[in-house]
Design a protein around this motif. Structure first.
Motif, PDB file in Angstrom:
ATOM      1  N   GLU A  94       0.848  -1.185   0.000  1.00 21.59           N
ATOM      2  CA  GLU A  94       0.000   0.000   0.000  1.00 21.59           C
ATOM      3  C   GLU A  94       0.888   1.240   0.000  1.00 21.59           C
ATOM      4  O   GLU A  94       2.032   1.201   0.477  1.00 21.59           O
ATOM      5  CB  GLU A  94      -0.939   0.020   1.205  1.00 21.59           C
ATOM      6  N   ARG A 243      -8.934   3.124   1.332  1.00 20.34           N
ATOM      7  CA  ARG A 243      -8.553   1.810   1.849  1.00 20.34           C
ATOM      8  C   ARG A 243      -9.809   0.947   2.016  1.00 20.34           C
ATOM      9  O   ARG A 243     -10.491   0.975   3.036  1.00 20.34           O
ATOM     10  CB  ARG A 243      -7.829   1.962   3.186  1.00 20.34           C
ATOM     11  N   LEU A 248      -5.534  -1.968  -3.499  1.00 16.52           N
ATOM     12  CA  LEU A 248      -5.441  -0.753  -4.278  1.00 16.52           C
ATOM     13  C   LEU A 248      -6.385  -0.818  -5.467  1.00 16.52           C
ATOM     14  O   LEU A 248      -6.640  -1.890  -6.009  1.00 16.52           O
ATOM     15  CB  LEU A 248      -4.008  -0.555  -4.792  1.00 16.52           C
TER      16      LEU A 248
END
Length: 287
Positions: A94, A243, A248
Motif C-alpha cells: 500500500e 482503503r 489498491l
C-alpha cells in the motif's frame, strides 16, 4: 553583550578586584561613555578581566553548554531520522500516506514556532510555562549527571532566570532544526534507495480540487520558480487512496509511476517550513 561577556562580568563582580575609589577613577577617565552604561561595563570588564583565574568561568560554562547542546542535537537528529524512516516505510502493498509526513514537516513546525514566539514574548517572566515545557529545559537534569567537580562550577553560577529562559529558547530551536534535518535525510534516503508510491488518504470529506487549492497555497514560497514541486490536480486525483479491503484500485496501479512525484513537494515543504523558518526563529532567539 552576549552570554560569554555576561559570565565574565558575573565572575568579576564576584571576585570584586577593585575598590570604590578605583572604580570612580575609571569612570572619570572614560568620560566619552559616561552615559552609556553597557559600554562602561564592557570597558571595565576588559580592563580587569586579566585578574580572573584561568580558565575563565565563561570558558568553562560555554564548554559544558556546548557539549550538552551537541549531545541533545545528535539525539534529536536521530529521532528525526527514525521518525522519517517510520513515516516513509513502504512495504510495496500500500502507498505511503503523504498526510502523515506533511503533518510532521509543516503542521508540527508551525505550531511549535508559534509557541516559541509566545515563549519569546513571555521570556522576561521568571516562570514561563511555554519555556519550561521545551525539551531544552531538561538540560538542567542532564547537568546533574555530570561529574561532581563540573557540578561545583555550575552551582557557583547564579544565572538570572530571565537570561536562562533565552538560553533554553535558543537551544530549543537548535534541537528542532536537528530533528528536521533528520526528517529530510530520511526522505532523501528513502527516495534514492526505494521506488516509493505516495498517496493521500483522510477520513475528512475533502475532494481533490479542494486539496489542490490547499497544497497550491502551501507551496507559495517555491511554486513560481520550481512549479514541478507543486502537485498537479492530475497527480492529486490519481493518488487519492481509499482503503477498502486492503486493496489498491486498478486506476492507482496503472498510474504507479506518477505517484512517486510527491517527493519534490515533500522535500521543499521540509526545507522551507521545517528548516528555513526554524532557522529564522533561531536567529530571533540569538538576537
Amino acid at each position: 553583550m552576549n552570554l560569554k561577556t555576561y559570565l565574565d562580568l558575573y565572575a568579576l563582580l564576584e571576585a570584586n578586584p577593585t575598590s570604590r575609589e578605583e572604580n570612580r577613577a575609571f569612570g572619570i577617565t572614560h568620560v566619552m561613555i559616561k552615559k552609556k552604561p553597557v559600554q562602561q561595563l564592557s570597558a571595565w570588564m576588559e580592563a580587569y578581566k586579566s585578574k580572573l583565574k584561568k580558565p575563565l568561568l565563561s570558558e568553562v560554562f560555554s564548554s559544558y553548554l556546548y557539549t550538552i547542546s551537541l549531545s541533545l542535537a545528535l539525539i534529536a537528529f536521530f529521532l528525526g531520522l527514525l521518525s522519517g524512516v517510520g513515516l516513509l516505510s513502504y512495504s510495496g502493498k500500500e502507498p505511503v500516506n503523504v498526510i502523515y509526513f506533511m503533518a510532521m514537516v509543516i503542521a508540527f513546525p508551525l505550531i511549535t514556532m508559534i509557541l516559541s514566539l509566545f515563549a519569546m514574548l513571555r521570556a522576561n517572566r521568571s516562570r514561563s510555562v511555554l519555556v519550561h515545557v521545551s525539551p531544552a529545559f531538561w538540560m538542567e537534569k542532564i547537568l546533574g549527571l555530570l561529574p561532581g567537580r563540573i557540578q561545583e562550577h555550575i552551582r557557583e553560577l547564579k544565572m538570572n532566570p530571565l537570561l536562562a529562559n533565552w538560553v533554553v529558547i535558543k537551544r530549543s530551536q537548535i534541537l528542532a532544526l536537528s530533528f528536521s534535518f533528520g526528517l529530510l535525510l530520511a526522505l532523501v534516503g528513502a527516495v534514492v534507495t526505494k521506488d516509493i508510491a505516495f498517496a493521500w488518504s483522510t477520513t475528512l470529506q475533502i475532494d481533490p480540487e479542494t486539496f489542490y487549492v490547499f497544497l497550491h497555497a502551501l507551496a507559495f514560497p517555491w511554486r513560481d520558480f520550481y512549479p514541478s514541486a507543486v502537485p498537479s490536480l492530475e497527480l492529486i486525483e490519481q493518488s487519492h487512496y481509499f482503503r477498502l479491503g486492503d486493496q489498491l484500485s486498478g486506476k492507482m496501479i496503472e498510474n504507479a509511476a506518477l505517484l512517486g512525484e510527491w517527493w519534490r513537494f515533500l522535500a521543499f515543504s521540509t526545507v522551507f517550513y521545517a528548516i528555513i523558518l526554524r532557522f529564522v526563529m533561531y536567529l530571533l532567539a540569538s538576537i
